[in-house]
Scaffold this active site. Structure first.
Site, PDB file in Angstrom:
ATOM      1  N   THR A  46      84.765 -36.173  37.145  1.00  8.02           N
ATOM      2  CA  THR A  46      85.832 -35.285  37.605  1.00  8.02           C
ATOM      3  C   THR A  46      86.663 -36.036  38.644  1.00  8.02           C
ATOM      4  OG1 THR A  46      84.631 -34.360  39.502  1.00  8.02           O
ATOM      5  CG2 THR A  46      84.265 -33.307  37.352  1.00  8.02           C
ATOM      6  N   ILE A 110      81.484 -36.107  41.341  1.00  7.26           N
ATOM      7  CA  ILE A 110      82.428 -35.298  42.118  1.00  7.26           C
ATOM      8  C   ILE A 110      82.990 -36.170  43.234  1.00  7.26           C
ATOM      9  CG2 ILE A 110      80.635 -34.380  43.651  1.00  7.26           C
ATOM     10  CD1 ILE A 110      82.252 -31.749  43.743  1.00  7.26           C
ATOM     11  N   ILE A 141      78.471 -39.265  43.700  1.00  5.96           N
ATOM     12  CA  ILE A 141      79.589 -39.011  44.599  1.00  5.96           C
ATOM     13  C   ILE A 141      80.635 -40.087  44.369  1.00  5.96           C
ATOM     14  CG2 ILE A 141      80.335 -38.707  46.971  1.00  5.96           C
ATOM     15  CD1 ILE A 141      78.348 -36.581  46.052  1.00  5.96           C
ATOM     16  N   LYS A 142      81.864 -39.674  44.093  1.00  8.71           N
ATOM     17  CA  LYS A 142      82.945 -40.636  43.881  1.00  8.71           C
ATOM     18  C   LYS A 142      83.607 -40.984  45.217  1.00  8.71           C
ATOM     19  CE  LYS A 142      85.540 -40.469  40.108  1.00  8.71           C
ATOM     20  NZ  LYS A 142      86.446 -39.967  39.040  1.00  8.71           N
ATOM     21  N   ILE A 143      83.660 -42.272  45.478  1.00  9.54           N
ATOM     22  CA  ILE A 143      84.291 -42.787  46.686  1.00  9.54           C
ATOM     23  C   ILE A 143      85.318 -43.830  46.265  1.00  9.54           C
ATOM     24  CG2 ILE A 143      83.937 -44.070  48.840  1.00  9.54           C
ATOM     25  CD1 ILE A 143      81.107 -42.925  48.938  1.00  9.54           C
TER      26      ILE A 143
END
Length: 371
Positions: A46, A110, A141-143
């Site tokens: 996402t 996300i 976790i998207k960074i």
């Protein structure tokens, strides 16, 4: 259910197929389950644009937003609750895949608030917060791979949290991302975390590179420049895969970590929807087939591959010299590649910020209507 043969061939060649989309409608109608059962989908990604589209289309979120409005929730709390609920439910749906793959797949990503892309400390804090809220081992976790994002990646990995590094445009930045991951693993090991449970992917954007460079080649004109159109994106990704192999298949630093259970940071091909109708609509799938990679596809591209994608086995390994020659030709033609990559990163962050601001505005309007 029978898997589509083209997508099954892609999976058998070592490419994990992840869907680049999520919405409550997909979850409620069984659409995502169908894609898992028939289209070899083994993960979901996402981003702010995806959530903006999901929450502003249809009425799937109306009941929950009404409930949150009644409880006095503000905009940020509403967005956080709604999006993390969708991601948690998707994680649960993909748990069997997660278990079968030993944790490599069955992942749902996300992203931290894109407005934090240049703030290391706040990115780390929100990454930890999202990890705790969703509370599923198959979350990522998207960074973003901004300069401020790099130390955040290390810090979050050090906490034992799996990370999807996004918005990578250049091989140079990809190398910095791999270094940040390894540093995070070293810190996680020192802190006593089980390295076997920490996973990461490096999301390397493809089509946006062609879009920007093609426009510049068009302005330059001439047979040589125009003949280079449509080659940069694939060449860039192939060079990134070469860098990945150097670090993870032959590097002493990772070998020492692997001895303690560390996992590869797989390259992920992102932005794989073809923007130019003159190019094959499966270009960024069929030309980027290699072991230990992920391709995150919008549904239109997924269905195109299912319909007419020709999977010819590994189309990446051994292509580094050819890819490097493309870059040399682009530079000779007058393309400033470092400037292109810097611009794409800036624009990428800005696009996600804009989508997030639009989402905030839309949800604020919905809350006002329901109060």
């Amino acid at each position: 259910m029978t898997q589509n043969p083209n997508l099954a061939a892609l999976s058998n060649a070592g490419v994990s197929v992840w869907l680049d989309d999520l919405s409550r409608q997909r979850l409620q109608t069984g659409n995502l389950t169908e894609l898992i059962d028939t289209r070899s989908v083994v993960g979901v990604t996402t981003n702010p644009s995806i959530f903006q589209a999901a929450l502003t289309t249809g009425d799937a979120y109306d009941a929950q937003i009404s409930e949150l409005a009644g409880r006095g929730a503000d905009v940020d709390a509403t967005i956080r609750t709604v999006t993390t609920d969708d991601v948690r439910n998707a994680c649960d749906l993909l748990t069997p895949v997660y278990q079968r793959s030993g944790g490599a797949d069955g992942r749902v990503s996300i992203e931290v608030d894109p407005r934090l892309a240049n703030d290391t400390d706040k990115t780390v804090l929100q990454a930890i917060e999202l990890w705790k809220i969703v509370d599923r081992p198959n979350l990522m976790i998207k960074i973003p791979a901004t300069l401020a994002g790099l130390p955040a990646i290390t810090a979050v990995i050090a906490e034992g949290i799996s990370v999807n590094v996004t918005l990578i445009f250049s091989v140079q930045r990809h190398r910095a991302v791999m270094d940040a991951y390894l540093a995070g693993l070293e810190a996680a090991r020192a802190a006593g975390h089980d390295l076997a449970r920490i996973f990461s992917v490096a999301s390397f954007f493809v089509s946006r590179v062609d879009t920007e460079i093609d426009a510049r080649l068009q302005r330059l004109g001439g047979e040589t420049a125009l003949g280079l159109r449509g080659q940069a994106g694939v060449a860039n990704a192939r060079l990134a895969y070469g860098a990945y192999r150097e670090v993870f298949e032959g590097g002493a630093r990772f070998a020492a970590l692997a001895a303690d259970g560390a996992q590869l940071q797989r390259p992920l091909w992102a932005s794989t929807g073809v923007k130019n109708p003159d190019y094959p609509d499966t270009l960024y799938v069929t030309e980027l087939v290699a072991a230990n990679t992920v391709n995150t596809l919008p549904e239109q591209t997924l269905q195109a591959v299912a319909d007419h994608g020709e999977i010819r086995g590994d189309t990446v390994t051994g292509t580094e010299a050819e890819a490097a020659a493309v870059f040399e030709a682009l530079t000779a033609a007058g393309i400033d590649l470092p400037e292109v990559f810097a611009l794409l990163e800036t624009e990428g962050v800005a696009k996600f910020e804009k989508a997030w601001e639009e989402l905030i505005g839309a949800v604020a309007g919905q809350l006002d209507q329901k109060r």
